[in-house]
Design a protein around this motif. Structure first.
Motif, PDB file in Angstrom:
ATOM      1  N   ALA A  55       0.821  -1.203   0.000  1.00  0.00           N
ATOM      2  CA  ALA A  55       0.000   0.000   0.000  1.00  0.00           C
ATOM      3  C   ALA A  55       0.860   1.260   0.000  1.00  0.00           C
ATOM      4  O   ALA A  55       0.554   2.234  -0.699  1.00  0.00           O
ATOM      5  CB  ALA A  55      -0.926  -0.003   1.210  1.00  0.00           C
ATOM      6  N   ALA A  56       1.930   1.261   0.800  1.00  0.00           N
ATOM      7  CA  ALA A  56       2.818   2.424   0.846  1.00  0.00           C
ATOM      8  C   ALA A  56       3.454   2.679  -0.524  1.00  0.00           C
ATOM      9  O   ALA A  56       3.573   3.833  -0.962  1.00  0.00           O
ATOM     10  CB  ALA A  56       3.899   2.207   1.899  1.00  0.00           C
ATOM     11  N   GLU A  57       3.801   1.629  -1.200  1.00  0.00           N
ATOM     12  CA  GLU A  57       4.400   1.776  -2.537  1.00  0.00           C
ATOM     13  C   GLU A  57       3.385   2.338  -3.529  1.00  0.00           C
ATOM     14  O   GLU A  57       3.700   3.237  -4.320  1.00  0.00           O
ATOM     15  CB  GLU A  57       4.916   0.417  -3.009  1.00  0.00           C
ATOM     16  CG  GLU A  57       5.621   0.471  -4.363  1.00  0.00           C
ATOM     17  CD  GLU A  57       6.193  -0.865  -4.783  1.00  0.00           C
ATOM     18  OE1 GLU A  57       6.592  -0.998  -5.959  1.00  0.00           O
ATOM     19  OE2 GLU A  57       6.242  -1.788  -3.923  1.00  0.00           O
ATOM     20  N   VAL A  58       2.155   1.827  -3.476  1.00  0.00           N
ATOM     21  CA  VAL A  58       1.110   2.308  -4.382  1.00  0.00           C
ATOM     22  C   VAL A  58       0.770   3.768  -4.080  1.00  0.00           C
ATOM     23  O   VAL A  58       0.550   4.576  -4.990  1.00  0.00           O
ATOM     24  CB  VAL A  58      -0.139   1.413  -4.284  1.00  0.00           C
ATOM     25  CG1 VAL A  58      -1.300   2.017  -5.065  1.00  0.00           C
ATOM     26  CG2 VAL A  58       0.162   0.014  -4.796  1.00  0.00           C
ATOM     27  N   LEU A  59       0.707   4.125  -2.793  1.00  0.00           N
ATOM     28  CA  LEU A  59       0.444   5.514  -2.412  1.00  0.00           C
ATOM     29  C   LEU A  59       1.490   6.447  -3.000  1.00  0.00           C
ATOM     30  O   LEU A  59       1.168   7.513  -3.544  1.00  0.00           O
ATOM     31  CB  LEU A  59       0.426   5.647  -0.887  1.00  0.00           C
ATOM     32  CG  LEU A  59      -0.874   5.315  -0.157  1.00  0.00           C
ATOM     33  CD1 LEU A  59      -0.632   5.226   1.349  1.00  0.00           C
ATOM     34  CD2 LEU A  59      -1.956   6.345  -0.458  1.00  0.00           C
ATOM     35  N   SER A  60       2.741   6.052  -2.874  1.00  0.00           N
ATOM     36  CA  SER A  60       3.825   6.882  -3.405  1.00  0.00           C
ATOM     37  C   SER A  60       3.715   7.031  -4.920  1.00  0.00           C
ATOM     38  O   SER A  60       3.841   8.134  -5.466  1.00  0.00           O
ATOM     39  CB  SER A  60       5.176   6.259  -3.032  1.00  0.00           C
ATOM     40  OG  SER A  60       6.243   7.030  -3.528  1.00  0.00           O
ATOM     41  N   ASP A  61       3.438   5.933  -5.601  1.00  0.00           N
ATOM     42  CA  ASP A  61       3.315   5.971  -7.063  1.00  0.00           C
ATOM     43  C   ASP A  61       2.090   6.753  -7.518  1.00  0.00           C
ATOM     44  O   ASP A  61       2.049   7.250  -8.649  1.00  0.00           O
ATOM     45  CB  ASP A  61       3.228   4.542  -7.620  1.00  0.00           C
ATOM     46  CG  ASP A  61       4.514   3.760  -7.433  1.00  0.00           C
ATOM     47  OD1 ASP A  61       5.567   4.407  -7.211  1.00  0.00           O
ATOM     48  OD2 ASP A  61       4.475   2.512  -7.489  1.00  0.00           O
ATOM     49  N   SER A  62       1.086   6.884  -6.629  1.00  0.00           N
ATOM     50  CA  SER A  62      -0.151   7.575  -6.986  1.00  0.00           C
ATOM     51  C   SER A  62      -0.133   9.051  -6.613  1.00  0.00           C
ATOM     52  O   SER A  62      -1.150   9.742  -6.761  1.00  0.00           O
ATOM     53  CB  SER A  62      -1.345   6.888  -6.299  1.00  0.00           C
ATOM     54  OG  SER A  62      -1.441   5.528  -6.671  1.00  0.00           O
ATOM     55  N   GLY A  63       0.989   9.539  -6.122  1.00  0.00           N
ATOM     56  CA  GLY A  63       1.099  10.957  -5.799  1.00  0.00           C
ATOM     57  C   GLY A  63       0.773  11.301  -4.362  1.00  0.00           C
ATOM     58  O   GLY A  63       0.657  12.489  -4.028  1.00  0.00           O
ATOM     59  N   TYR A  64       0.639  10.292  -3.493  1.00  0.00           N
ATOM     60  CA  TYR A  64       0.374  10.521  -2.072  1.00  0.00           C
ATOM     61  C   TYR A  64       1.650  10.217  -1.281  1.00  0.00           C
ATOM     62  O   TYR A  64       1.667   9.368  -0.388  1.00  0.00           O
ATOM     63  CB  TYR A  64      -0.782   9.640  -1.591  1.00  0.00           C
ATOM     64  CG  TYR A  64      -2.130  10.008  -2.169  1.00  0.00           C
ATOM     65  CD1 TYR A  64      -3.032  10.774  -1.449  1.00  0.00           C
ATOM     66  CD2 TYR A  64      -2.496   9.570  -3.438  1.00  0.00           C
ATOM     67  CE1 TYR A  64      -4.278  11.110  -1.973  1.00  0.00           C
ATOM     68  CE2 TYR A  64      -3.737   9.899  -3.981  1.00  0.00           C
ATOM     69  CZ  TYR A  64      -4.617  10.668  -3.242  1.00  0.00           C
ATOM     70  OH  TYR A  64      -5.843  10.986  -3.783  1.00  0.00           O
ATOM     71  N   LEU A  65       2.715  10.925  -1.590  1.00  0.00           N
ATOM     72  CA  LEU A  65       4.019  10.641  -1.002  1.00  0.00           C
ATOM     73  C   LEU A  65       4.009  10.848   0.515  1.00  0.00           C
ATOM     74  O   LEU A  65       4.559  10.034   1.259  1.00  0.00           O
ATOM     75  CB  LEU A  65       5.090  11.518  -1.646  1.00  0.00           C
ATOM     76  CG  LEU A  65       6.519  11.310  -1.144  1.00  0.00           C
ATOM     77  CD1 LEU A  65       6.959   9.869  -1.368  1.00  0.00           C
ATOM     78  CD2 LEU A  65       7.484  12.275  -1.844  1.00  0.00           C
ATOM     79  N   SER A  66       3.404  11.924   0.977  1.00  0.00           N
ATOM     80  CA  SER A  66       3.396  12.215   2.413  1.00  0.00           C
ATOM     81  C   SER A  66       2.675  11.114   3.193  1.00  0.00           C
ATOM     82  O   SER A  66       3.145  10.676   4.251  1.00  0.00           O
ATOM     83  CB  SER A  66       2.717  13.564   2.680  1.00  0.00           C
ATOM     84  OG  SER A  66       3.442  14.620   2.090  1.00  0.00           O
ATOM     85  N   MET A  67       1.536  10.659   2.679  1.00  0.00           N
ATOM     86  CA  MET A  67       0.800   9.603   3.365  1.00  0.00           C
ATOM     87  C   MET A  67       1.550   8.281   3.290  1.00  0.00           C
ATOM     88  O   MET A  67       1.519   7.481   4.236  1.00  0.00           O
ATOM     89  CB  MET A  67      -0.596   9.450   2.764  1.00  0.00           C
ATOM     90  CG  MET A  67      -1.551   8.634   3.619  1.00  0.00           C
ATOM     91  SD  MET A  67      -1.866   9.434   5.221  1.00  0.00           S
ATOM     92  CE  MET A  67      -2.852   8.190   6.044  1.00  0.00           C
ATOM     93  N   ALA A  68       2.255   8.044   2.170  1.00  0.00           N
ATOM     94  CA  ALA A  68       3.047   6.822   2.034  1.00  0.00           C
ATOM     95  C   ALA A  68       4.145   6.777   3.092  1.00  0.00           C
ATOM     96  O   ALA A  68       4.343   5.754   3.756  1.00  0.00           O
ATOM     97  CB  ALA A  68       3.646   6.734   0.638  1.00  0.00           C
ATOM     98  N   LEU A  69       4.876   7.899   3.245  1.00  0.00           N
ATOM     99  CA  LEU A  69       5.941   7.956   4.248  1.00  0.00           C
ATOM    100  C   LEU A  69       5.371   7.831   5.656  1.00  0.00           C
ATOM    101  O   LEU A  69       5.944   7.157   6.521  1.00  0.00           O
ATOM    102  CB  LEU A  69       6.719   9.265   4.104  1.00  0.00           C
ATOM    103  CG  LEU A  69       7.496   9.439   2.793  1.00  0.00           C
ATOM    104  CD1 LEU A  69       8.081  10.848   2.702  1.00  0.00           C
ATOM    105  CD2 LEU A  69       8.601   8.390   2.692  1.00  0.00           C
ATOM    106  N   THR A  70       4.235   8.478   5.890  1.00  0.00           N
ATOM    107  CA  THR A  70       3.590   8.415   7.207  1.00  0.00           C
ATOM    108  C   THR A  70       3.177   6.990   7.536  1.00  0.00           C
ATOM    109  O   THR A  70       3.374   6.510   8.662  1.00  0.00           O
ATOM    110  CB  THR A  70       2.363   9.337   7.258  1.00  0.00           C
ATOM    111  OG1 THR A  70       2.786  10.684   7.009  1.00  0.00           O
ATOM    112  CG2 THR A  70       1.676   9.261   8.602  1.00  0.00           C
TER     113      THR A  70
END
Length: 352
Positions: free
Chosen positions: A34-49
């Motif tokens: 999920a963190a990887e998909v978030l980052s790829d989808s433009g939700y970098l801050s939420m991915a890192l969080t």
């Protein structure tokens, strides 16, 4: 030799017991993916969080829904507090189809203790919003593997949001009549097709035992009902059905009661159930609705024209005095049985 009906019932109850062991923690692989998909989808801050807080924040539950604000929201608000992040995590799987079916005013539990999100979607059915914040991925989720679902929202939710008073949805008999003329039930459940949608939603949210009860049709009614409300306890709180099969009867009310009906009942309103002599009393602790002192955890988990399901974190238990009376009656019956056996022995002796 046990009768076929009793044997079949025992086997079905044993199957329910086995379902209690199916609940497990959310797979760690889901978090990483999920963190990887978030980052790829433009939700970098939420991915890192998510990567940072996953060990401490993600509950030991089989499913989770995360509402992810965009990077721009993080820039405006700064690093969110742990409590604010908890307000964006719901400890259950909420597919978009389920969210879209929930009426305005439905409460969704979060990991922030005592705080729920409120469905504020317009009655027109266009758009989806929670706490007045639009869900930006209402067409398809950012991530969904069956265990973890992530949906985008346009901003952080406000924990102090106050939803407008819910619109009352009429029911044919909001006070709930008696379930049957004599308060008894029979095996053989009518109109099982009612529950197809309800069962899927219950299973995905950690209510497998009650879902399987409906699926296996363990309970039936002398007078087939036109509507039902199920107050479903989570799997972990369901007592051994073999020792207490009445648990199912205690959690079913013979009328359709959506959340707006429940919150409009006055303090002390009593609802009948399909267990003879067992009722559910409505009370409040602040703005928290209580059923026999048990809070409603997931209001309107599922609803249709015939069936409504509300989730509970605890089981509705028999009052202590009722348990004592039942135990006393059982002791008296056993004593009577022993006396009868002694009499028989005496009679046998006298014959010799």
């Amino acid at each position: 030799m046990a009768s076929p009906s009793i044997t079949a019932l025992s086997l079905l109850l044993l199957l329910l017991i086995s379902l209690l062991s199916l609940s497990s923690a959310l797979p760690s692989r889901s978090i990483l993916n999920a963190a990887e998909v978030l980052s790829d989808s433009g939700y970098l801050s939420m991915a890192l969080t998510l990567e940072v807080v996953s060990q401490s924040l993600v509950p030991k539950s089989p499913s989770l829904t995360i509402f992810a604000p965009p990077d721009s929201a993080f820039k405006r608000a700064g690093q969110p507090s742990l409590s604010l992040l908890q307000f964006h995590f719901a400890p259950l799987a909420l597919p978009l189809q389920t969210l879209k079916s929930l009426p305005a005013g439905t409460k969704i539990p979060t990991l922030l203790s005592g705080s729920s999100l409120v469905v504020t979607s317009p009655p027109s059915g266009t758009g989806l919003s929670l706490n007045g914040v639009r869900v930006t991925t209402a067409a398809s989720p950012i991530y969904d593997d069956g265990f973890l679902i992530i949906l985008g929202v346009e901003d952080f939710f406000d924990p102090n949001f106050h939803a407008p008073a819910p619109t009352r949805i009429p029911v044919s008999d909001p006070m709930c009549g008696s379930p049957s003329s004599n308060g008894t039930s029979t095996i053989g459940f009518p109109a099982a097709s009612w529950f197809e949608g309800a069962k899927g939603v219950m299973r995905s949210n950690g209510y497998r035992v009650m879902a399987s009860f409906l699926d296996l049709q363990l309970m039936g009614f002398k007078n087939p009902p036109s509507s039902l409300t199920v107050f479903a306890p989570v799997d972990q709180e369901v007592e051994n059905p073999l020792l207490d099969p009445s648990i199912f009867l205690r959690h079913v009310v013979p009328c359709r009661l959506v959340w707006s009906d429940l919150v409009n009942f006055s303090e002390g309103t009593v609802l009948p159930t399909y267990m003879a002599g067992f009722t559910i009393r409505i009370s409040r602790n602040g703005d928290v609705l209580l059923l026999n002192e048990v809070p409603v955890y997931y209001a309107n988990m599922y609803y249709s024209d015939s069936v409504v399901v509300h989730g509970l974190q605890e089981s509705l238990v028999m009052p202590a005095e009722a348990q004592e009376e039942a135990a006393e009656e059982s002791s008296q019956e056993e004593a009577g049985s022993e006396t009868s056996d002694d009499s028989l022995l005496m009679d046998d002796d006298s014959e010799f």
